[in-house]
Design a protein around this motif. Structure first.
Motif, short mmCIF file in Angstrom:
data_model
loop_
_atom_site.label_atom_id
_atom_site.label_comp_id
_atom_site.label_asym_id
_atom_site.label_seq_id
_atom_site.Cartn_x
_atom_site.Cartn_y
_atom_site.Cartn_z
N PRO A 194 0.81 -1.23 0.00
CA PRO A 194 0.00 0.00 0.00
C PRO A 194 0.84 1.28 0.00
N ASP A 195 2.12 1.18 0.40
CA ASP A 195 2.96 2.38 0.42
C ASP A 195 3.65 2.62 -0.92
N ALA A 196 3.42 1.74 -1.89
CA ALA A 196 4.10 1.88 -3.18
C ALA A 196 3.86 3.28 -3.74
N ALA A 197 4.93 3.87 -4.29
CA ALA A 197 4.81 5.24 -4.80
C ALA A 197 4.32 5.25 -6.23
N LEU A 198 3.53 6.24 -6.52
CA LEU A 198 3.08 6.45 -7.90
C LEU A 198 4.23 7.05 -8.71
N ILE A 199 4.34 6.66 -9.96
CA ILE A 199 5.36 7.27 -10.84
C ILE A 199 4.64 8.37 -11.62
N PRO A 200 4.92 9.63 -11.34
CA PRO A 200 4.11 10.70 -11.96
C PRO A 200 4.45 10.98 -13.42
N ILE A 201 5.75 10.82 -13.75
CA ILE A 201 6.15 11.19 -15.11
C ILE A 201 7.10 10.14 -15.68
N VAL A 202 6.84 9.74 -16.91
CA VAL A 202 7.75 8.82 -17.60
C VAL A 202 8.19 9.49 -18.89
N HIS A 203 9.52 9.64 -19.04
CA HIS A 203 10.05 10.23 -20.28
C HIS A 203 10.44 9.15 -21.28
N ASN A 204 10.90 8.01 -20.77
CA ASN A 204 11.31 6.90 -21.63
C ASN A 204 10.77 5.61 -21.06
N ILE A 205 10.26 4.76 -21.94
CA ILE A 205 9.77 3.47 -21.44
C ILE A 205 10.94 2.49 -21.45
#
Ligand code: GLU
Length: 385
Positions: A200-211
């Motif tokens: 439940p504490d996993a952080a959201l990744i807000p921005i991805v520039h490269n997959i």
């Protein structure tokens, strides 16, 4: 990395949806269909209709890729849980699609927004000739302010010829109509560093520039089921959109006003392109396709092209090579200079029949009424531009 530590750059993204000229919104079955009861969640769709009308009201063009046909149709036809043979799913799609389209028409109609249904199969986005047809229909609808409601044509699609998930279909649609923004409405906030159900504490990744492979492995980690594809097809969708110059955002559609929430900096994941849709499209037309022929044009047409106009039959002097509708051709002047590249709306045989004629006279030569332009300006790139 935590969601908070990226707060500032994320804020800069909130403008993206507001500033987009053209937006594709993908709505998953899990948002639209109450699976227990098997019917459409009208309250949810009503609230989405308000949001879509807000976007169209401020001049944005919106297309919706909506799932839900099979789930709705199964209930409507009374299919039992174990009746999931291909033909039963196809029949369910045929029945459910009517319900789905009608609901969009009714609920968007309450805001004065018109809708049109487009059912696509894989071939319509992969085969260049069919792609051009689908693209020009989309352009025409968007251009007159109608919201295309799109789904896969599940009543004829079989395993070998289908997308199977609407995430990638939506991405193809976004690339096809040079959208600036694809919104994947999901039942989670976005892509997490690890499975949010397990940690439940996993952080959201807000921005991805490269997959990167690392990002792809995160998709595997947040592997609860969000529709048929989960996070993996959402990342595949972003992969299609990024080189097409289209930003992709995964956001939670279970929130009230999910589109407004994106603009108000709610947690979500943005996949950012490194280019714009028009540059990406020009690059694709100019560089990625092998030209199949040459059209030699006169000085009048050369001037029109330089002024940003389309290529009409009247300006074509000579046709070289054999090509089909949708192929890439090179445009040259009489001196042999390369002027442009473009995707033709007619085959070489057809262009030979109509070259030098006014658009109004082409029907007599062809025996049917085709498009006025041999190459529409949207499908044309001047060399050196
Ligand atoms: N096209 C399918 C339907 O309308 C849904 C595919 C998906 O959920 O991604 O039922």
């Amino acid at each position: 990395m935590t969601a908070n530590s990226e707060k500032t750059p994320q804020t800069a993204q909130t403008q993206r949806l507001r500033d987009a000229r053209r937006v594709v919104i993908k709505v998953g079955s899990s948002l639209l269909v109450d699976f227990g009861a098997g019917h459409l969640d009208r309250a949810w769709l009503e609230s989405l209709a308000v949001e879509i009308a807000r976007l169209t009201g401020r001049g944005q063009q919106v297309a919706v890729v909506s799932s839900g046909a099979i789930a709705l149709g199964r209930k409507y036809l009374g299919l039992a849980e174990d009746q999931r043979r291909l033909e039963q799913q196809q029949a369910a799609a045929a029945a459910g699609q009517v319900l789905l389209a009608h609901a969009y028409q009714e609920l968007l109609g309450q805001h004065g927004v018109k809708v049109a249904q487009m059912l696509l199969t894989l071939g319509d986005t992969e085969d260049r000739r069919r792609y051009l047809n689908a693209r020009s229909t989309l352009e025409t609808l968007l251009g007159v302010g109608v919201v295309p409601v799109i789904n896969e044509n599940d009543s004829v699609a079989t395993e070998e010829i289908r997308y199977g998930d609407n995430d990638r279909l939506a991405a193809r649609v976004a690339a096809m109509c040079s959208a600036d923004c694809l919104v994947l409405l999901s039942d989670v906030d976005g892509l997490f560093e690890s499975d949010p159900a397990a940690s439940p504490d996993a952080a959201l990744i807000p921005i991805v520039h490269n997959i990167t492979p690392d990002i792809e492995s995160r998709a595997g980690a947040s592997g609860t089921d969000y529709g048929s594809g989960g996070m993996i097809t959402k990342i595949a969708a972003a992969k299609i959109c990024m080189p097409a110059g289209c930003a992709t955002v995964i956001a939670n559609g279970l929130k009230s006003r999910p589109l407004a929430a994106i603009e108000e900096d709610a947690p979500c994941t943005w996949f950012l392109p490194s280019t714009t849709p028009s540059i990406a499209r020009k690059r694709w037309i100019a560089g990625s396709l092998v030209p199949r022929g040459v059209l030699v044009i006169d000085a009048g047409a050369e001037q029109s092209l330089a002024n940003g106009k389309s290529l009409l039959p009247v300006g074509i002097v000579r046709v070289e090579g054999r090509f089909e509708r949708g192929d890439s051709v090179v445009l040259k002047n009489d001196a042999g200079n390369d002027l442009a590249r473009g995707l033709v709306a007619y085959s070489s045989d057809e262009v030979s029949l109509i070259k030098g004629r006014r658009s109004a006279d082409t029907e007599a030569a062809l025996g049917y009424r085709g498009r006025d332009e041999v190459i529409h300006r949207d499908n044309l790139v001047l060399i050196g531009s």
